[in-house]
Design a protein around this motif. Sequence first.
Motif, PDB file in Angstrom:
ATOM      1  N   THR A 286      47.163  73.201  91.004  1.00  0.00           N
ATOM      2  CA  THR A 286      47.594  72.281  89.960  1.00  0.00           C
ATOM      3  C   THR A 286      46.402  71.592  89.314  1.00  0.00           C
ATOM      4  OG1 THR A 286      49.660  71.894  91.156  1.00  0.00           O
ATOM      5  CG2 THR A 286      49.099  70.323  89.424  1.00  0.00           C
ATOM      6  N   TYR A 287      45.435  71.195  90.127  1.00  0.00           N
ATOM      7  CA  TYR A 287      44.235  70.548  89.585  1.00  0.00           C
ATOM      8  C   TYR A 287      43.514  71.475  88.615  1.00  0.00           C
ATOM      9  CZ  TYR A 287      39.630  68.259  89.596  1.00  0.00           C
ATOM     10  OH  TYR A 287      38.453  67.648  89.215  1.00  0.00           O
ATOM     11  N   LEU A 288      43.351  72.735  88.972  1.00  0.00           N
ATOM     12  CA  LEU A 288      42.707  73.686  88.078  1.00  0.00           C
ATOM     13  C   LEU A 288      43.561  73.890  86.821  1.00  0.00           C
ATOM     14  CD1 LEU A 288      40.052  75.424  88.299  1.00  0.00           C
ATOM     15  CD2 LEU A 288      41.549  77.342  88.867  1.00  0.00           C
ATOM     16  N   ASN A 289      44.878  73.901  86.996  1.00  0.00           N
ATOM     17  CA  ASN A 289      45.791  74.132  85.893  1.00  0.00           C
ATOM     18  C   ASN A 289      45.742  73.018  84.849  1.00  0.00           C
ATOM     19  OD1 ASN A 289      47.986  75.643  84.618  1.00  0.00           O
ATOM     20  ND2 ASN A 289      49.320  73.997  85.291  1.00  0.00           N
ATOM     21  N   VAL A 290      45.511  71.772  85.301  1.00  0.00           N
ATOM     22  CA  VAL A 290      45.464  70.660  84.351  1.00  0.00           C
ATOM     23  C   VAL A 290      44.070  70.454  83.776  1.00  0.00           C
ATOM     24  CG1 VAL A 290      47.404  69.455  85.437  1.00  0.00           C
ATOM     25  CG2 VAL A 290      45.058  68.896  86.142  1.00  0.00           C
TER      26      VAL A 290
END
Length: 366
Positions: free
Chosen positions: A98-102
Motif C-alpha cells: 500500500t505504501y508503494l501504491n500511494v
Amino acid sequence: MTEPTARVDSSLPRSSARRSAATQDDAHENAQDQRPAAPHGRHSAPTQPISTVPVDLGIIQPRRRLGVSDLRVFPVALSGNVFGWTTDDAQTFDVLDTYLNVGGNFLDTADSYTDGASERLIGQWMRSRRSRDDVVLATKVGKNRDNPGLTPWAMERAVDASLKRLGTDRIDLLYLHIDDTEVAFERTLLGVDRLIRSGKVRWFGGSDHSGNRLYEARIASGMLGIAPMVALQNQYSLVHRAEYERDLAKVAAQQRLAVMPRFALASGFLSGKYRTKADIKGHRRGSEVAKLLSKRNLRILAELDRIASLHAAPVAAVSLAWLLAKPNVVAPVASATSPQQVVELAEAARVQLTRHEVAELDRVSS
C-alpha cells in the motif's frame, strides 16, 4: 544559490529512488530493540500478490531532497519497527504494498528491530515485488545484540548481516543508532567512511546524537577527509519539541542535515485515537500514552481536529504536515499496521498548512 534541504521535487516519478549512474559505478525504540526473534522459518514471503488500497495522490508523487545527498524521498518515511512484531508476514506485505501504491519510497528500519525480523521481511518483500530500485532504504546499526556498539569491526559485521537479511548490495542511508561514547568518535567515523568507500553504504546519519557530537562529526570529516553526516533522526513532534528545537535545529540548519523526526505521532497519540484512559486500555504502550493525556496535549488535539476538518484530512496527516512545515525536516518517520493507516499517513504529502495554522499549532504546543 544553494538548494534548500526540503525542496519538493514533484517532477520525479517513484523510480527516482534508483541510484545515479555515478553511484552505480562506485556504490523504536529501546523497548522494541530487545524483542525476541520470531521462530525460525516463520518469515516466508506470501506467494500471491497482496491487495492494496487505491489512493489518488496525483500521478506524479512529491519527492524531497535528503540534505546534500542525491537521494529524493517521499515526505513520509515508513517505519519497519512493527514488522515481525505486531504485524505478521502477510500484514507486513500488505502495508508495504500500500505504501508503494500511494507513492511512498522511503523505508526506515534497524538491525535491532525484532532481532532483524524487520529487515528480513523488507528484504523478502523487495525480492518478491522486484522493488529494490524503487525504494530508498535506511537502516541503523549499533543496538543489535550480535554486533553491539560502533567500533569499525562491529559496524562492518552489522552492515554485512543487514545486507544479507535485506537481500541487497547497498544501504542507501545508514544511521548510527546510538552515540557510542566508549569508542573514539574518529574511529567510528573512519569505519563508516570505509563502508561508504566499499559501496556497501551510500550515505550516513546520526540518531540520538547531541548538537556537540554533530559538530565533532563535521569537524572530524573535514580534518580527516571522510564522508560527512547528511541526516539526523531524533524524537520531534507536537508534544515533544524542546529537545530538538533547543539544541539540534540550529545545528541541522548550519550543517544542512536532513531531519527525519521519529516518534512523529507520539506512539499514536497525535493520530487522535487516544483521548481518554478508556481509549488506551490494552494499548501495547498504554503507560506511555497515558502520560500524554494532559490538558496541554488535549488542547493540541482540539486544534488538530479543527485544522483537519478544514483540510478534509486525517488528524495524523495534519500532525505530520506540521513537521513538514519546519525547516530542514524532510520526512517524518511513522509506522502503520494496516493499509488504511498507510493511507492516512500518506495524506500528509498533500496537506499544505497555512502560516496561521502552523502558528496556532506552535502556540498550543509551546
